[in-house]
Design a protein around this motif. Sequence first.
Motif, PDB file in Angstrom:
ATOM      1  N   UNK A  90       8.701 -17.737   5.504  1.00 24.07           N
ATOM      2  CA  UNK A  90       8.233 -16.381   5.819  1.00 24.07           C
ATOM      3  C   UNK A  90       8.108 -15.545   4.554  1.00 24.07           C
ATOM      4  N   UNK A  91       7.099 -14.619   4.562  1.00 22.32           N
ATOM      5  CA  UNK A  91       7.025 -13.579   3.544  1.00 22.32           C
ATOM      6  C   UNK A  91       7.978 -12.469   3.951  1.00 22.32           C
ATOM      7  N   UNK A  92       8.708 -11.965   2.966  1.00 22.84           N
ATOM      8  CA  UNK A  92       9.583 -10.838   3.248  1.00 22.84           C
ATOM      9  C   UNK A  92       8.931  -9.550   2.777  1.00 22.84           C
ATOM     10  N   UNK A  93       8.819  -8.568   3.666  1.00 22.52           N
ATOM     11  CA  UNK A  93       8.178  -7.292   3.322  1.00 22.52           C
ATOM     12  C   UNK A  93       9.154  -6.144   3.545  1.00 22.52           C
ATOM     13  N   UNK A  94       9.053  -5.130   2.757  1.00 24.14           N
ATOM     14  CA  UNK A  94       9.754  -3.881   3.040  1.00 24.14           C
ATOM     15  C   UNK A  94       8.887  -2.747   2.477  1.00 24.14           C
ATOM     16  N   UNK A  95       8.398  -1.896   3.394  1.00 24.66           N
ATOM     17  CA  UNK A  95       7.507  -0.802   2.948  1.00 24.66           C
ATOM     18  C   UNK A  95       8.039   0.513   3.491  1.00 24.66           C
ATOM     19  N   UNK A  96       7.760   1.618   2.816  1.00 24.61           N
ATOM     20  CA  UNK A  96       8.223   2.906   3.313  1.00 24.61           C
ATOM     21  C   UNK A  96       8.128   4.000   2.265  1.00 24.61           C
ATOM     22  N   UNK A  97       8.938   5.050   2.465  1.00 21.41           N
ATOM     23  CA  UNK A  97       8.919   6.162   1.509  1.00 21.41           C
ATOM     24  C   UNK A  97      10.221   6.933   1.602  1.00 21.41           C
ATOM     25  N   UNK A  98      10.454   7.781   0.607  1.00 21.64           N
ATOM     26  CA  UNK A  98      11.638   8.633   0.591  1.00 21.64           C
ATOM     27  C   UNK A  98      11.274   9.974   1.207  1.00 21.64           C
ATOM     28  N   UNK A  99      12.055  10.373   2.213  1.00 24.69           N
ATOM     29  CA  UNK A  99      11.734  11.638   2.904  1.00 24.69           C
ATOM     30  C   UNK A  99      12.201  12.841   2.102  1.00 24.69           C
ATOM     31  N   UNK A 100      13.232  12.643   1.293  1.00 27.50           N
ATOM     32  CA  UNK A 100      13.630  13.722   0.389  1.00 27.50           C
ATOM     33  C   UNK A 100      13.997  13.096  -0.944  1.00 27.50           C
ATOM     34  N   UNK A 101      14.242  13.927  -1.924  1.00 20.55           N
ATOM     35  CA  UNK A 101      14.423  13.378  -3.272  1.00 20.55           C
ATOM     36  C   UNK A 101      13.063  13.153  -3.899  1.00 20.55           C
ATOM     37  N   UNK A 102      12.986  12.265  -4.850  1.00 20.84           N
ATOM     38  CA  UNK A 102      11.675  12.044  -5.496  1.00 20.84           C
ATOM     39  C   UNK A 102      10.629  11.575  -4.482  1.00 20.84           C
ATOM     40  N   UNK A 103       9.416  12.098  -4.550  1.00 21.10           N
ATOM     41  CA  UNK A 103       8.376  11.788  -3.551  1.00 21.10           C
ATOM     42  C   UNK A 103       7.760  10.416  -3.772  1.00 21.10           C
ATOM     43  N   UNK A 104       8.466   9.383  -3.366  1.00 20.07           N
ATOM     44  CA  UNK A 104       7.993   8.033  -3.665  1.00 20.07           C
ATOM     45  C   UNK A 104       7.685   7.253  -2.403  1.00 20.07           C
ATOM     46  N   UNK A 105       6.568   6.546  -2.435  1.00 22.74           N
ATOM     47  CA  UNK A 105       6.241   5.569  -1.397  1.00 22.74           C
ATOM     48  C   UNK A 105       6.227   4.206  -2.061  1.00 22.74           C
ATOM     49  N   UNK A 106       6.491   3.161  -1.297  1.00 25.61           N
ATOM     50  CA  UNK A 106       6.643   1.851  -1.941  1.00 25.61           C
ATOM     51  C   UNK A 106       6.251   0.724  -1.006  1.00 25.61           C
ATOM     52  N   UNK A 107       6.000  -0.429  -1.592  1.00 27.27           N
ATOM     53  CA  UNK A 107       5.853  -1.667  -0.827  1.00 27.27           C
ATOM     54  C   UNK A 107       6.481  -2.776  -1.660  1.00 27.27           C
ATOM     55  N   UNK A 108       7.302  -3.588  -1.024  1.00 22.71           N
ATOM     56  CA  UNK A 108       7.914  -4.731  -1.714  1.00 22.71           C
ATOM     57  C   UNK A 108       7.578  -5.991  -0.934  1.00 22.71           C
ATOM     58  N   UNK A 109       7.146  -6.996  -1.641  1.00 22.04           N
ATOM     59  CA  UNK A 109       6.829  -8.273  -1.006  1.00 22.04           C
ATOM     60  C   UNK A 109       7.548  -9.380  -1.759  1.00 22.04           C
ATOM     61  N   UNK A 110       8.149 -10.286  -1.013  1.00 23.03           N
ATOM     62  CA  UNK A 110       8.672 -11.521  -1.615  1.00 23.03           C
ATOM     63  C   UNK A 110       7.975 -12.676  -0.923  1.00 23.03           C
ATOM     64  N   UNK A 111       7.213 -13.402  -1.687  1.00 22.05           N
ATOM     65  CA  UNK A 111       6.483 -14.529  -1.106  1.00 22.05           C
ATOM     66  C   UNK A 111       7.468 -15.594  -0.665  1.00 22.05           C
ATOM     67  N   UNK A 112       7.325 -16.012   0.583  1.00 24.44           N
ATOM     68  CA  UNK A 112       8.209 -17.026   1.155  1.00 24.44           C
ATOM     69  C   UNK A 112       9.655 -16.673   0.819  1.00 24.44           C
ATOM     70  N   UNK A 113       9.924 -15.368   0.936  1.00 23.31           N
ATOM     71  CA  UNK A 113      11.203 -14.858   0.441  1.00 23.31           C
ATOM     72  C   UNK A 113      12.265 -14.698   1.492  1.00 23.31           C
ATOM     73  N   UNK A 114      11.976 -15.129   2.727  1.00 21.36           N
ATOM     74  CA  UNK A 114      12.995 -15.021   3.751  1.00 21.36           C
ATOM     75  C   UNK A 114      12.804 -13.798   4.618  1.00 21.36           C
TER      76      UNK A 114
END
Lengths: 598, 435
Positions: free
Chosen positions: B388-412
């Motif tokens: 499986x590809x492991x994904x984690x995407x989202x953003x910070x609701x407060x603090x620094x205004x950052x959105x992100x996406x992280x992918x690990x190929x066949x990462x569990x």
Amino acid sequence: MQYSGRILAALAAWIVLRCARSMLAADDAPEVWAYLSPPKGERIPVAHWECLVGRSGGADAVIDDPAAAGTHALLQRSSAGGWSVTDLSRGTGVLLNGRAVEGTAPIKSGDRLRIGKTTLRFTAQDVPRRDSPPRRRPASSATLLLLTLFELTLLLQHCFTAAAADRPGIILSFGILASLQWGGYFIERYAGARGFEPETLAFLLTAAGFSVAASSVPENMLKQSALFVLALTVFFLLGLWLRELKRVTALRAAAAAAAIALLGLTLVTSESVMGAKNWLTVAGSSLQPSEFVKIAYVYAGAASLDRCLQMRRTLLFTVFSAVCVGALALMGDFGTALVFFTAFLVIVFLRSGNPLMLGLPLAAAAAAVALVLTLRPYVAQRFASWGHVWEDPLGAGYQQVRAMSALASGGLFGRGAGGGWLTSVVAADTDLVFGVVCEELGLVTGVCCMAGVLLLALFAWRRADTGRSSYYVIAACAAAAVFLAQMGLNVFGSMDLLPFTGVTFPFVSRGGSSLIACWGLLAFLKAADTRPGGSFALGRTVASKTPAGGGKPAAAKSAAAPDAKKDAKKPAAGKSGRSGQAGKRAARAETKKKGAGR
Amino acid sequence: MKRIRRRSAVTLALALLVLFGLGALLARLALRGGRWAAYSANAHVYHNGVLACGTLTDRNGVVLFSARDGEYAYAEEEAVRFASLHAVGDQRGNIGSTALGIFSGDLVGYSPVNGTDGTGGEVRLSLDSRLQAGAWYALNGRPGAVVVMDYETGEILCMVSSPAYDPLYGQRRDAEGMYINRCIGGLFIPGSIFKLVTLTAAAEHIPDLRSRTFTCNGSLELFGETVHCTGVHGEQTVEQALANSCNCAFGSIALELGGQVIRDTAERLGVAGSLPWYGGRTASGRFDVAARGSAPLAWSGIGQYNDLVTPYAMARLCAAVAGGGAVREGVLRAGDTGARSRLMDADTAGFIGDCMNYNVVYAYGKNNFPGLDLAAKTGTAELGDGSTHAWFVGYLRSGPPLAFAVLLEQGGGGLIAAGGVANHVLQLANGYYAS
């Protein structure tokens, strides 16, 4: 080395500005060759070898006489000095000393000419007169000194970048260039001709061309120099030949025949090089005959006023032009065909003044272009990539994209002569030469080169005011048109403002044929330059006998020219640009003659 | 002669025409000279088609790349060199769409007066070398991608693609797709993170969505095919269904919406199709419309079937949710602000954001992300071979205004593997940009 680019740009700009100031300065008073004196009012000066007499504002000598035709008669001087009058009135007729002129009749000083109800007394001048002293012009020698500095800077830059083995050839060739320009200057000066600006500009352009050649084929510099010697020889010989209008016009048909023969020979025997079948190999070196044909074409195309008035001759010229342009199109050299066509339009317009005369050839040309585009797909491809070269930088836009990139990379002052990379692209030293000049010598110098050609053209236009015969005016304007068309197609073609047709930049593009043709065409400009003491290509009347040259010869002529005494007292002599040398020599010649008389 | 003289003005006209052309040429040069000079054939600033001058720094002035006369230098810290390879590029020119190419116009150091004299120009990138290094360490050699962007400006602070090589020494081992920047050029099965797209479509097309309940029996039977769920979730609201990442609930939502609606939504959100990226485009995400009522339709709604997305498109989607439905397109130069695009209305964005925060609070565990006010979605995309590809995407609701996406190929698993990497990078960012 850091500032040499700036020095180069400053010198080029300075040279061009000095030449411009001198070439575009207010006109000197025109040469007056004869007078027409009406019974009342002021006498009418005849300021050219060809003079239309009539009622209309377009006539050179306007007579306020309702009985006269718009253009009633043509007065014409042969270069030997005799005058003739031609009846153009179609009915009313011209009376010469009371007798009707049939066709053309000789006329001499003191003859009475009756046009309409006006009687005019004709007085010829053996020597052309000017009503004011010649103007001062910037000294050509100082400009030439700047040019020598320009060449020296170029040479220094090249010595910095060139391979050791190529250096002697480059140094020698620049030495030849500089010595020939000074040699030419002193020879002309000795002959009493000081209007050296057109040559100075041509030498400036040639120097830029030498620099391009030294960057592109440094091992061939001696060949380039030899060809330049040849070009300069053609320039001087043609200039001298153009002095006498009679012998010039006698060979016009021969020139036309030679042009067609040369093009025909090329068409039959030449090898195809890069899609254009326009190279001829003679004794191991390759020539582009279409370049020489340019000289012959202008030579044959220009016409004196009497011929301009004959529609039949203009039509004949149109046929001749169609053959030339057609032959070039058959060779696949469409760029040169377009250059010829531009020259043709200029010549026909000058000869006929009739926009209708242009309509038919334009329509025919449009049809021919349509035909070519269907028959020669690679030409259509060039048109297709026009304006979109950046979309295909590895294909149809390969050369243009690189030329534009090189131009921008040079900035105003260039990367230094020999320090460019564009020379490694095919045809960089001919078709992309503007890019090479701007990359290595800078945009300022590149634009100065363009300004040089523009100045030559403006000079031709300015000289139309005072040209002796319409032959010289038309030839100069046609030569200017060739220069402009070539430069426009070369620069704007390589910069994607026009379709890329592959013609040469006058004087700058490498290639012997092209260089010879350009210097040859320059001779036509010289022949139209009637500024006092300006040009070596003018008939000897001026070179040795103008009244401005000194008091004595004019005074000696006072019997023939009743007003000459007045002129002789004018303070022209001695101070002006065209002062000492020629005048003194003329005076010496006069004294000799007198001595022989006794 | 007077007539000839008048007609000779034709020469003047011709000269004026040429003068006009010269004016046009100079005008073009003034407008486009920089682009002309930046062309890769310009040997004064390129060697064999690769830029040979100029300096790229991160947002804090740390040098990432510099060249002068064909001498190249990169970041001093090894991890930064590896991490920044794909975003910055290197002297070999094998990687596409790098900052080196994007900003070549500025890096060649063109000036109308001096042309390109080889001195080169300097460009400050939006990347933060500390986050780059952090992401590289967190990936720890595993293939994958990390994108972090400022959703108020569009500035990309972190863009890491693994595997990479050290630009200082060149590629030393063969690894598949070494030259691809996975963030913008890689296409991956999204798995459950795609439920954000399906949820957006549902929020827009199903009026009573928020008051509905969905029943999960552990699987969904469709024409003899079974869509398996991760568990037996029973009766749940849509928030709970997203937190459970319930395949039955989102499968049936997909069946109700139909493939075309989801596809249209995915295209509008920039998840399907390509996105503009500095004169080029990112890899083109995919969503195939499956037959009405079929199992493939249900699968496509939960990020399987033929679905493919890029990490950047997912980070951008999260940035849009964070930004009230509007997004600043990603930019790579510090101080730049991306063009604004609206992907959804503010109400929908607020709802999706609340759901994503609910995920973290009730499913992922706030303790796993200490100190972060996070809204996120996990994804564990099945590749069909058990991995499986492991994904984690989202953003910070407060603090620094950052959105992100992280992918690990066949990462569990998404939360454990990708969530861990995301937490590491976000903790760093939160520390650096707390004020």
